[in-house]
Design an enzyme around this catalytic site. Structure first.
Site, mmCIF file in Angstrom:
data_model
loop_
_atom_site.group_PDB
_atom_site.id
_atom_site.type_symbol
_atom_site.label_atom_id
_atom_site.label_comp_id
_atom_site.label_asym_id
_atom_site.label_seq_id
_atom_site.Cartn_x
_atom_site.Cartn_y
_atom_site.Cartn_z
ATOM 1 N N ASN A 194 -2.172 18.635 -56.962
ATOM 2 C CA ASN A 194 -3.327 18.458 -56.171
ATOM 3 C C ASN A 194 -4.599 19.313 -56.674
ATOM 4 O O ASN A 194 -5.930 19.040 -57.110
ATOM 5 C CB ASN A 194 -3.313 17.727 -55.396
ATOM 6 C CG ASN A 194 -2.556 16.855 -55.135
ATOM 7 O OD1 ASN A 194 -2.752 15.722 -54.983
ATOM 8 N ND2 ASN A 194 -2.006 16.883 -53.364
ATOM 9 N N ARG A 253 -4.221 1.727 -64.594
ATOM 10 C CA ARG A 253 -3.178 2.872 -65.328
ATOM 11 C C ARG A 253 -2.251 1.401 -65.177
ATOM 12 O O ARG A 253 -1.274 1.115 -64.274
ATOM 13 C CB ARG A 253 -3.081 4.145 -64.337
ATOM 14 C CG ARG A 253 -3.927 5.018 -63.642
ATOM 15 C CD ARG A 253 -3.976 6.032 -62.857
ATOM 16 N NE ARG A 253 -5.213 6.325 -61.542
ATOM 17 C CZ ARG A 253 -5.641 7.481 -62.705
ATOM 18 N NH1 ARG A 253 -5.237 7.390 -63.599
ATOM 19 N NH2 ARG A 253 -6.259 7.597 -62.300
ATOM 20 N N ARG A 308 -9.713 8.321 -65.453
ATOM 21 C CA ARG A 308 -9.059 9.959 -65.154
ATOM 22 C C ARG A 308 -7.819 10.389 -64.984
ATOM 23 O O ARG A 308 -6.704 9.867 -64.442
ATOM 24 C CB ARG A 308 -9.571 10.601 -63.934
ATOM 25 C CG ARG A 308 -9.782 12.372 -64.147
ATOM 26 C CD ARG A 308 -10.201 12.715 -62.731
ATOM 27 N NE ARG A 308 -11.933 12.188 -62.375
ATOM 28 C CZ ARG A 308 -12.458 11.790 -62.033
ATOM 29 N NH1 ARG A 308 -11.882 11.901 -60.349
ATOM 30 N NH2 ARG A 308 -13.875 11.588 -61.820
ATOM 31 N N HIS A 356 -11.567 -0.915 -61.618
ATOM 32 C CA HIS A 356 -10.844 -0.697 -60.996
ATOM 33 C C HIS A 356 -10.776 -1.463 -60.078
ATOM 34 O O HIS A 356 -9.732 -1.343 -59.707
ATOM 35 C CB HIS A 356 -11.737 0.497 -59.765
ATOM 36 C CG HIS A 356 -10.322 1.369 -59.137
ATOM 37 N ND1 HIS A 356 -10.473 0.926 -58.230
ATOM 38 C CD2 HIS A 356 -9.755 1.937 -59.383
ATOM 39 C CE1 HIS A 356 -9.119 1.825 -57.082
ATOM 40 N NE2 HIS A 356 -9.131 2.486 -58.546
ATOM 41 N N TYR A 383 4.110 4.296 -53.885
ATOM 42 C CA TYR A 383 2.784 4.169 -53.412
ATOM 43 C C TYR A 383 3.040 2.552 -52.287
ATOM 44 O O TYR A 383 3.642 2.017 -53.060
ATOM 45 C CB TYR A 383 1.789 3.614 -54.395
ATOM 46 C CG TYR A 383 1.340 4.653 -55.583
ATOM 47 C CD1 TYR A 383 1.675 5.708 -55.510
ATOM 48 C CD2 TYR A 383 0.080 4.771 -56.324
ATOM 49 C CE1 TYR A 383 1.452 7.267 -56.139
ATOM 50 C CE2 TYR A 383 -0.622 5.490 -56.898
ATOM 51 C CZ TYR A 383 0.375 7.147 -56.572
ATOM 52 O OH TYR A 383 0.299 8.002 -57.652
ATOM 53 N N ARG A 429 -5.971 8.214 -45.112
ATOM 54 C CA ARG A 429 -5.736 9.107 -45.713
ATOM 55 C C ARG A 429 -5.690 10.402 -46.589
ATOM 56 O O ARG A 429 -5.275 11.371 -45.862
ATOM 57 C CB ARG A 429 -4.521 8.400 -47.228
ATOM 58 C CG ARG A 429 -3.325 8.985 -47.662
ATOM 59 C CD ARG A 429 -3.144 8.431 -49.622
ATOM 60 N NE ARG A 429 -3.891 9.467 -50.256
ATOM 61 C CZ ARG A 429 -4.319 8.880 -50.998
ATOM 62 N NH1 ARG A 429 -3.885 7.938 -51.553
ATOM 63 N NH2 ARG A 429 -5.072 9.519 -52.367
ATOM 64 N N HIS A 487 -1.467 3.857 -49.884
ATOM 65 C CA HIS A 487 -2.635 3.546 -50.780
ATOM 66 C C HIS A 487 -3.299 1.639 -50.590
ATOM 67 O O HIS A 487 -4.245 1.528 -51.304
ATOM 68 C CB HIS A 487 -1.806 3.331 -52.938
ATOM 69 C CG HIS A 487 -2.987 2.846 -53.605
ATOM 70 N ND1 HIS A 487 -2.416 1.866 -54.417
ATOM 71 C CD2 HIS A 487 -3.500 4.238 -54.102
ATOM 72 C CE1 HIS A 487 -3.948 2.656 -55.351
ATOM 73 N NE2 HIS A 487 -4.562 3.838 -55.102
#
Length: 698
Positions: free
Chosen positions: A58, A388, A418, A448, A481, A577, A605
């Protein structure tokens, strides 16, 4: 929870900078909560190691993107203060102070907590001062046979200038004394570890016995540096690693082919402008200054590591050590009871909506729906977004099959996801080669939203089946997730999704949707309108209530609206979160707002918005956080859960259970600090994630 009465009416400047936490500082703060998992003795030790490496990863991404962009804007003088009022220089200074504390904490845990805990279980990371003679001999042979043949050491002199160093790679700066065969005097050389070499070496049982012994590649390179430079005296060697700007900048309005432009950008990303230099704690000032000069950095960009500079590589042993008792207990996600063996998914969805709660329920239901659609002769078209998808995605295989089976398949691939840009370009090429119509969304807006639309002919008419999700179409993420997925044949939702796909692939006008909230058009205004509705309820003596679960909250106008709602007496609970710029509990401003962050085994998530509406609640599951980029600059959707039983289930499982969590919850205070929630005296421990695991998976 009962709200406090509205404060006496007096002027409160809700734009005051002190009411807002800086978004970058808040994002960095999340990593301290993750790192606490590495210290927690109740977490299995290999999972604790994994949490430590997650924080390291991260931090890499934080510098590659957030710090890189901020430094770039600061250098150009174009950074404008946000709602918190901090200048870019002030933010960079505070980020460094907190990042230094985080790095120090990472290595303190590595040495003082995880090292001893792993050794108690027979798992050791051996530094060269701890090698036995037998281990040293084996490692020397390994070095000579496996490592040395692929090394290309570089002596630094006028004929060998400082080389380009690839982003986040392991390197050694070696101090030499002596002369080579050409009479050249050696002073300094660099050793770049090729990417083909493993960063962690496992010692065989014949040299370590029953122990699981591992050695970092850097230790081996440093131990046998004299083998790399025969004839020289190796005075010292020091590890270093550079982090570069990884944010891709493509002027989409000025390129003819986005995929081609991104491919060209990706080719140079590994050598973009440096933003951080990591060096070993023992690196002397002169060597650090040489590296700073060559990377064109400043002292403030240097971070000293009291251990391996690439500590993130320690994560590799997680899969190598076969010790299930040192990991979280395995679980098998429950198959949705709606889809029994041999059941046709279209028959089920024709009569009812189906809700999936990952990772507790299997993602296989989504795969099975697409598999049936790919094979069903009555299915005419399939449309899907992919943000993704992951490597070797079964969904991609099925989309290819569907196209080859004569279905009209359209896929919106987000090339700018990304760190997945290269994978998504390859994915797009593969789909196109199979005859799939691939589009890249809308110029200037990331797609998205997570949507799948299946068009099927039934009894002479066309019917739409839809899957919508808060998370990506990534089978791996679905096991780690937490996300909510909805499968439905609701005609209005199906029509809305059809219109959105038409807008993404064509050049259509503004569209009117019946059920869905749609960013960048109606999602923001709809959220704001519902907050205002709760304010009106409270002001008129009715109950005002808002509960939301998000990954992040930083949109200043939404925060200001929540402050006004609190002042009006609306009771607000936020489960955020990561980054949160709102300050809860400020007298007269946010007395009625509580903010908590849940950090546990699974990455939280799912995004869920719940508005009480004076006894007639509305609940939405969404792909969007309450962030400026999600609300203003992305294609996002929020879907209402129309079935009351399913809405109650979502509220219970994603909101109520989390508001009662007293073991993995961190409470945000008005000072911007988080405090871990612990069971009160006489209160039984309650973990929302564990409760859901038991409920779904036994």
């Amino acid at each position: 929870m009962k709200a406090t009465p509205p404060p006496p009416r007096h002027a409160v400047d809700l734009d005051a900078p002190e009411l807002y936490i800086n978004r970058e500082l808040s994002a960095l703060e999340f990593n301290f909560r993750v790192l606490a998992q590495a210290r927690d003795p109740d977490v299995p030790v290999l999972e604790r190691l994994r949490f430590l490496t997650i924080v390291s990863n991260n931090l890499d991404e934080f510098f590659e993107v957030r710090v890189a962009v901020l430094k770039h804007k600061h250098a150009l003088g174009v950074a404008t203060p946000g709602a918190d009022g901090l200048s870019s220089g002030e933010i960079l200074t505070r980020l460094r102070e907190r990042a230094l504390e985080l790095v120090a904490e990472i290595y303190a845990i590595w040495h003082d907590v995880l090292g001893p805990a792993l050794e108690n279980e027979g798992i050791r990371f051996l530094t060269r001062d701890r090698w036995t003679d037998k281990q040293r001999r084996w490692l020397l042979g390994y070095f000579q046979n496996e490592i040395m043949p692929v090394l290309s050491p570089l002596g630094l002199d006028p004929a060998h200038p400082f080389p380009r160093i690839l982003n986040k790679t392991l390197n050694l700066a070696v101090v030499l004394k002596g002369r080579d065969a050409f009479g050249r005097e050696g002073h300094m050389a660099l050793v770049r570890a090729p990417r083909s070499l493993p960063r962690i070496i496992r010692l065989p049982a014949e040299v370590s016995g029953d122990a699981n012994d591992f050695v970092f590649l850097a230790e081996v390179l440093q131990a046998f540096a004299d083998e790399i430079f025969p004839g020289f005296e190796v005075c010292a060697s020091y590890q270093f690693r550079v982090t570069r700007n990884s944010e891709l900048v493509v002027e989409e309005t000025e390129v003819e082919n986005l995929a081609h432009a991104l491919r060209e950008e990706l080719a140079g990303r590994g050598y973009a402008r440096p933003v951080r230099l990591e060096v070993g704690a023992d690196c002397p000032r002169a060597i650090a200054d040489m590296l700073i000069h060559n990377f064109q950095l400043e002292d403030a960009d240097v971070y000293r590591c009291d251990g391996p500079v690439n500590i993130i590589r320690a994560s590799q042993i997680y899969d190598q050590v076969d010790r299930p008792e040192l990991k979280y207990p395995r679980f098998t996600p429950r198959l949705s009871p709606a889809f029994g063996k041999g059941v046709n998914e279209f028959d089920v969805l024709g009569t009812r909506d189906v809700l999936l709660h990952h990772p507790y329920e299997s993602f296989a239901s989504v795969v099975d729906l697409l598999r049936r659609a790919a094979q069903d002769p009555d299915v005419l078209a399939i449309k899907q977004t992919l943000y993704r998808a992951g490597k070797d995605s079964p969904l991609v295989d099925l989309l290819v099959d569907a196209s080859r089976n004569g279905k009209d398949v359209t896929v919106v691939v987000e090339l700018r996801a990304r760190f997945d840009e290269e994978a998504n370009i390859g994915l797009a090429v593969r789909l196109q080669e199979a005859g799939v119509q691939v589009v890249y969304g809308v110029v200037g807006y990331k797609t998205h939203a997570k949507m799948m639309l299946i068009v099927r002919r039934e009894s002479g008419t066309l019917r739409r089946y839809v899957h919508l999700s808060t998370g990506n179409y990534h089978t791996g993420n679905s096991r780690g997730y937490t996300d909510i997925g909805l499968m439905t044949a609701n005609p209005e939702i199906g029509e809305d999704i059809h219109k959105i796909f038409q807008q993404l692939s064509g050049l259509g006008p503004m569209i009117q949707l019946k059920r869905l909230l749609h960013s960048p058009f109606t999602l923001y205004s709809s959220v704001m309108a519902r907050i205002e509705r709760e304010i009106e309820h409270a002001r008129n003596g009715r109950t005002g209530r808002i509960v939301a679960k998000l990954n992040a909250l930083n949109e200043a106008h939404v925060v200001e609206a929540l402050y006004r709602a609190s002042q009006a007496g609306v009771s607000i609970d936020l489960i955020v979160r990561g980054a949160c710029t709102l300050r809860p509990g400020v007298p007269g401003v946010s007395d009625n707002i509580r903010v908590r962050s849940i950090v546990g085994r699974f990455l939280e998530h799912s995004r869920v918005y719940w508005f009480g509406n004076d006894g007639q609640p509305e609940l939405y599951c969404a792909s969007a956080d309450w962030m400026e980029r999600n609300l203003m600059r992305r294609i996002e959707i929020g879907v209402p859960i129309l079935d009351p039983a399913l809405a109650d289930r979502v509220y219970t499982e994603t909101l109520d259970l989390y508001l009662r969590d007293n073991t993995q919850a961190w409470l945000l205070g008005a000072d911007g600090r988080y405090t871990r929630r612990e069971p009160a005296t006489g209160e039984l421990p309650h973990s929302a994630q564990q409760a859901l695991l038991v409920s779904y998976c036994g």
